[in-house]
Design a protein around this motif. Structure first.
Motif, short mmCIF file in Angstrom:
data_model
loop_
_atom_site.label_atom_id
_atom_site.label_comp_id
_atom_site.label_asym_id
_atom_site.label_seq_id
_atom_site.Cartn_x
_atom_site.Cartn_y
_atom_site.Cartn_z
N THR A 85 -5.22 -16.56 -1.91
CA THR A 85 -4.33 -15.59 -2.54
C THR A 85 -4.57 -15.52 -4.04
OG1 THR A 85 -2.74 -16.02 -0.83
CG2 THR A 85 -1.89 -15.04 -2.83
N PRO A 86 -4.65 -14.31 -4.62
CA PRO A 86 -4.40 -13.01 -4.03
C PRO A 86 -5.62 -12.41 -3.36
CG PRO A 86 -4.78 -12.69 -6.35
CD PRO A 86 -4.91 -14.16 -6.06
N GLY A 87 -6.35 -13.16 -2.71
CA GLY A 87 -7.67 -12.94 -2.14
C GLY A 87 -8.18 -11.62 -1.67
N TRP A 88 -7.34 -10.61 -1.36
CA TRP A 88 -7.88 -9.36 -0.83
C TRP A 88 -7.02 -8.20 -1.29
CZ3 TRP A 88 -9.92 -9.63 4.85
CH2 TRP A 88 -11.05 -8.82 4.98
N ILE A 89 -7.60 -7.33 -2.11
CA ILE A 89 -6.87 -6.20 -2.67
C ILE A 89 -7.63 -4.92 -2.38
CG2 ILE A 89 -5.96 -5.16 -4.78
CD1 ILE A 89 -5.86 -8.07 -5.93
N PHE A 90 -6.99 -3.97 -1.73
CA PHE A 90 -7.57 -2.66 -1.42
C PHE A 90 -6.86 -1.62 -2.30
CE2 PHE A 90 -8.30 -5.21 2.30
CZ PHE A 90 -9.53 -4.80 2.78
N THR A 91 -7.56 -1.08 -3.30
CA THR A 91 -7.00 -0.09 -4.19
C THR A 91 -7.50 1.29 -3.78
OG1 THR A 91 -6.99 -1.72 -5.97
CG2 THR A 91 -6.72 0.59 -6.61
N ASP A 92 -6.59 2.13 -3.29
CA ASP A 92 -6.94 3.47 -2.78
C ASP A 92 -8.00 3.39 -1.69
OD1 ASP A 92 -5.18 5.30 -3.89
OD2 ASP A 92 -6.24 5.28 -5.79
N THR A 93 -8.00 2.32 -0.94
CA THR A 93 -8.91 2.14 0.20
C THR A 93 -8.14 1.44 1.31
OG1 THR A 93 -9.68 0.03 -0.69
CG2 THR A 93 -10.99 1.97 -1.25
N GLY A 94 -8.75 1.33 2.49
CA GLY A 94 -8.06 0.72 3.61
C GLY A 94 -8.93 -0.26 4.38
N LEU A 95 -8.33 -0.85 5.41
CA LEU A 95 -9.01 -1.80 6.28
C LEU A 95 -8.78 -1.37 7.73
CD1 LEU A 95 -10.53 -4.49 6.80
CD2 LEU A 95 -8.29 -5.61 6.82
N ILE A 96 -9.87 -1.20 8.47
CA ILE A 96 -9.81 -0.84 9.87
C ILE A 96 -10.53 -1.91 10.67
CG2 ILE A 96 -10.51 0.86 11.61
CD1 ILE A 96 -10.40 2.95 9.30
N MET A 110 -2.54 -9.86 1.53
CA MET A 110 -3.50 -8.77 1.57
C MET A 110 -2.73 -7.51 1.17
SD MET A 110 -5.67 -7.38 4.88
CE MET A 110 -6.27 -9.00 5.29
N ASN A 111 -3.14 -6.87 0.09
CA ASN A 111 -2.49 -5.66 -0.38
C ASN A 111 -3.38 -4.46 -0.08
OD1 ASN A 111 -1.28 -7.91 -1.83
ND2 ASN A 111 -0.10 -6.33 -2.84
N ILE A 112 -2.83 -3.48 0.65
CA ILE A 112 -3.60 -2.32 1.08
C ILE A 112 -2.85 -1.07 0.64
CG2 ILE A 112 -4.56 -1.07 3.04
CD1 ILE A 112 -4.66 -3.73 4.54
N SER A 113 -3.52 -0.21 -0.13
CA SER A 113 -2.83 0.99 -0.59
C SER A 113 -3.18 2.22 0.26
CB SER A 113 -3.13 1.26 -2.07
OG SER A 113 -4.49 1.50 -2.27
N ARG A 114 -3.98 2.04 1.30
CA ARG A 114 -4.28 3.13 2.23
C ARG A 114 -4.13 2.63 3.66
NH1 ARG A 114 -6.22 8.16 0.50
NH2 ARG A 114 -5.48 8.37 -1.62
N ASN A 115 -4.97 3.08 4.57
CA ASN A 115 -4.78 2.83 5.99
C ASN A 115 -5.02 1.37 6.39
OD1 ASN A 115 -4.40 5.55 6.04
ND2 ASN A 115 -6.38 6.03 6.94
N PHE A 116 -4.20 0.91 7.33
CA PHE A 116 -4.35 -0.42 7.93
C PHE A 116 -4.30 -0.25 9.44
CE2 PHE A 116 -2.08 -4.35 9.50
CZ PHE A 116 -3.19 -5.18 9.40
N GLN A 117 -5.43 -0.50 10.06
CA GLN A 117 -5.51 -0.44 11.53
C GLN A 117 -6.02 -1.79 12.01
OE1 GLN A 117 -7.81 2.82 13.20
NE2 GLN A 117 -8.48 1.51 14.88
#
Length: 195
Positions: A85-96, A110-117
């Motif tokens: 931590t804060p090991g994974w940051i998605f800025t205007d991106t996502g994780l599928i 894990m902070n995600i500012s777009r899609n999470f699938q």
């Protein structure tokens, strides 16, 4: 390689970098990945991608973009992220994470500012995924989670009128918190189950 790998792809269509089955790529410690601002751009992992330590930051070239960029783990693909931590940051991106894809993560946030699938396998101890997009214009996150995972889900949109759209059934095996933002369920009924 023992150095830095820079991949630049240009164009107006899909710009996806595939990591092929049988291929292993290490991003090293504390990497930053910047995805091009094009529809459906990102990295698709059919092989193995590793982050040895530190925070992996995934950015978009344009803040608050209407395009959907993501790191996609395909069936048979694997990410091993040993950062904390804060090991994974998605800025205007996502994780599928598609069905058959596997992610092992050493951090708890894990902070995600777009899609999470999350339809594959996500292994982490004490993980909280936070959907926290900050765009007042294009802040509609899509989320679903039918796969196996451990952890909680927090929806904390910086813009209180922003939406989190449940596009598939979602079972949250830990705590579920909605601090700010609207959760919508599209025309087809979906289930959000907290265990």
């Amino acid at each position: 390689l023992g150095g830095t790998l820079v991949v630049t792809m240009t164009g107006t269509g899909t710009t996806t970098l595939p990591i092929a089955s049988g291929c292993s790529v290490s991003l090293g410690a504390g990497p930053t990945t910047t995805l091009a601002d094009h529809a459906s751009s990102g990295i698709t992992i059919n092989g193995t991608l590793t982050v040895t330590s530190g925070t992996w930051t995934v950015n978009n070239t344009t803040v608050n973009s209407a395009s959907e960029m993501a790191i996609t783990v395909a069936s048979g693909g694997t990410i091993t992220h040993n950062g904390t931590t804060p090991g994974w940051i998605f800025t205007d991106t996502g994780l599928i994470i598609n069905s058959g894809g596997t992610v092992t993560y050493g951090g708890t946030a894990m902070n995600i500012s777009r899609n999470f699938q999350q339809d594959g396998t996500l292994t982490a101890t004490g993980l909280t995924v936070t959907l926290d997009g900050d765009s007042g214009v294009n802040d509609a996150d899509l989320f679903s989670c039918t796969g196996t995972w451990t952890g909680g889900l927090t929806i904390n949109k910086i813009n209180a009128t922003s939406t989190a759209i449940l596009t598939g059934n979602c079972t949250v095996p830990g705590d579920f918190t909605r601090t700010d933002g609207v959760i919508t369920n599209p025309a087809a009924a979906r289930s959000l189950i907290v265990q």
